[in-house]
Design an enzyme around this catalytic site. Structure first.
Site, PDB file in Angstrom:
ATOM      1  N   ILE A 450       2.998  11.433  54.089  1.00  0.00           N
ATOM      2  CA  ILE A 450       2.630  12.766  54.577  1.00  0.00           C
ATOM      3  C   ILE A 450       2.458  12.625  56.080  1.00  0.00           C
ATOM      4  O   ILE A 450       1.616  11.855  56.550  1.00  0.00           O
ATOM      5  CB  ILE A 450       1.334  13.264  53.921  1.00  0.00           C
ATOM      6  CG1 ILE A 450       1.505  13.348  52.401  1.00  0.00           C
ATOM      7  CG2 ILE A 450       0.917  14.616  54.488  1.00  0.00           C
ATOM      8  CD1 ILE A 450       0.223  13.669  51.661  1.00  0.00           C
ATOM      9  N   HIS A 451       3.226  13.373  56.841  1.00  0.00           N
ATOM     10  CA  HIS A 451       3.321  13.168  58.285  1.00  0.00           C
ATOM     11  C   HIS A 451       2.813  14.379  59.063  1.00  0.00           C
ATOM     12  O   HIS A 451       3.058  15.512  58.651  1.00  0.00           O
ATOM     13  CB  HIS A 451       4.791  12.893  58.641  1.00  0.00           C
ATOM     14  CG  HIS A 451       5.025  12.546  60.067  1.00  0.00           C
ATOM     15  ND1 HIS A 451       4.675  11.322  60.599  1.00  0.00           N
ATOM     16  CD2 HIS A 451       5.563  13.279  61.087  1.00  0.00           C
ATOM     17  CE1 HIS A 451       5.014  11.303  61.881  1.00  0.00           C
ATOM     18  NE2 HIS A 451       5.553  12.479  62.193  1.00  0.00           N
TER      19      HIS A 451
END
Length: 476
Positions: A450-451
């Site tokens: 998850i960026h």
């Protein structure tokens, strides 16, 4: 450890054996309760509520002896009242102070002079804690658990003597008894003035937030910080604290405390390296030299409950049973159990289900505290990273570090994770599920991140300590 602080306000303390001994003749159905729990902390409350939900008649006895400073608190145990909850809220106060400083770099126009008001914070924290105390009482009432604000001790294997704060006494009987009285902080009784003038809590946690709200804080360490923890990670923590203003007096031991006419406390200590004595004055002295199990007043020996005489903890089997068949112990007072709130809660619930016959599942302590030295062949993946929120604020990130310890052979099962950086608790909680499911290094590498988050750095790890390569993360 001892923690010293200077500031305008005086800081107040907030935070399988089978021996049957029976002196009374009971028959089935003649007990007042199916289960009596002595101790209203996290484990005791979880056990009592679970048993009541499964149809048991349950009572909880909980009474807090005032501290040496007269501090008292309500239902919920150490974590709620003088431990995890108030300390995290105070830590948040410190983080907000840091955020204000960072905000200038992000364009916020903030006055140079800022101050923190201890009284405002303390009142807000205490109000929240009181709301939790009330919430626990309501939950017990809703689940039909009888709450007795009384101190419990054992008369025999099925009888509990209960005494309230005014000395009024009564007895209750139970088919099963669970002991969950937890522990209380120790004082170094050999140090003159320690008990008279000191308060107690946890050293590094308190020192961190005290520094963060602007108080001059010193930590005195006899040997090493965070004993029992990975010492590389411990070093990163103390390095970070020193960089942000907490002072450390290493290899020192306190000799005495005196209260001066001004109200300040004069501390005398010895440097163990030079053997020289030193003195300085502080507003408050906080002792963090360990905790003692609250078992002395339970009358355990009379009924045959075996304890470890050195630690005072109760010897238990894998099913939390003591040496008396119908008496059990959970949480911090149980020998060999991790002193952790979530562990006590889980153990309490599982015990209640077994006592009712609803389940045979035992608490799995292996993945809570794993002794890595039991594995000769390990591989460590690691990385130094810079949180995105540190970049614009130009904050030092040299102590932001991740380490994943794996078995070297086979599918490289993950044995442990270490993480220093923002929101470390939130990050590691998310990965902890994996340990129950047999998490491997390949699982991490095959996970899509998850960026942009700090947590994604864990799934990007590819450099081992064994390789000797630079582990600094570059790019985003």
């Amino acid at each position: 450890m001892a923690t010293f602080s200077r500031g305008r306000q005086r800081i107040k303390a907030l935070c399988c054996f089978r021996t049957l001994i029976c002196t009374r003749n009971f028959t089935a159905g003649k007990f007042d309760y199916d289960l009596v729990v002595i101790g209203g902390g996290s484990g005791g409350l979880a056990c009592s509520k679970e048993a009541a939900q499964l149809g048991q008649r349950v009572a909880v006895l909980d009474y807090v002896e005032p501290s040496l400073k007269g501090t008292k608190w309500g239902l919920g145990g150490t974590c709620v009242n003088v431990g995890c909850i108030p300390k995290k809220l105070m830590h948040q106060a410190a983080l907000l102070g840091t955020a204000v400083k960072d905000a200038r770099k992000y364009g916020w126009q903030i006055p140079e002079s800022l101050s923190h008001d201890w009284s405002t914070m303390a009142e807000a924290v205490q109000n929240h804690v009181k709301s939790l105390n009330w919430g626990h009482r309501v939950q017990l009432q809703d689940k039909k658990v009888k709450y007795l604000n009384m101190k419990g001790s054992l008369v025999d294997t099925h009888t509990i003597r209960a005494v309230n704060g005014k000395g009024k006494e009564m007895t209750v009987t139970a088919k099963n008894i669970v002991l969950a009285t937890g522990g209380r902080p120790k004082y170094p009784t050999h140090v003159p003035g320690a008990m008279e003038f000191g308060i107690t809590n946890v050293a590094l946690e308190c020192a961190g937030f005290l520094t963060g709200i602007g108080l001059d804080t010193t930590v005195m360490v006899r040997s090493i910080a965070l004993r029992g923890f990975d010492q590389q990670m411990s070093g990163l923590v103390t390095d970070y604290m020193e960089a942000y203003g907490t002072k450390f007096s290493w290899k020192c031991t306190p000799k005495s405390i005196e209260k001066l006419p001004s109200g300040l406390l004069r501390v005398t200590w010895m440097d163990l390296n030079t053997k020289e004595e030193h003195q300085d004055t502080f507003n408050s002295v906080l002792w963090a030299v360990g905790r003692a199990s609250e078992t002395k007043t339970l009358n355990l020996e009379k009924v045959g409950v075996e304890i470890n005489k050195e630690t005072g903890k109760i010897i238990v089997a894998t099913d939390e049973a003591t040496s008396v068949p119908n008496i059990f112990a959970i949480g911090d007072i149980a020998e060999g159990r991790p002193e952790l709130t979530p562990t006590a809660i889980k153990a309490g619930k599982l015990l209640a289900r077994r006592l009712v016959g609803h389940s045979t599942e035992l608490m799995n302590y292996d993945n809570v505290s794993l002794l890595l030295h039991a594995y000769a062949f390990i591989l460590v993946y690691h990385a130094f990273y810079k949180p995105l929120e540190f970049t614009v604020a130009e904050r030092d990130a040299t102590q932001c570090y991740i380490k994943v310890v794996c078995l070297r052979e086979g599918d490289q099962r993950v044995l442990g994770m270490h993480f220093t950086g923002p929101n470390a608790g939130e990050v590691t909680q998310g990965f902890s599920l994996g340990f129950q499911c047999g998490l491997t290094y390949e699982h991490l590498r095959n996970t899509v991140g998850i960026h942009p988050t700090c947590a994604e750095e864990l799934i990007k790890l590819n450099i081992t300590k064994r390789s000797g390569l630079d582990a600094t993360v570059t790019g985003c």
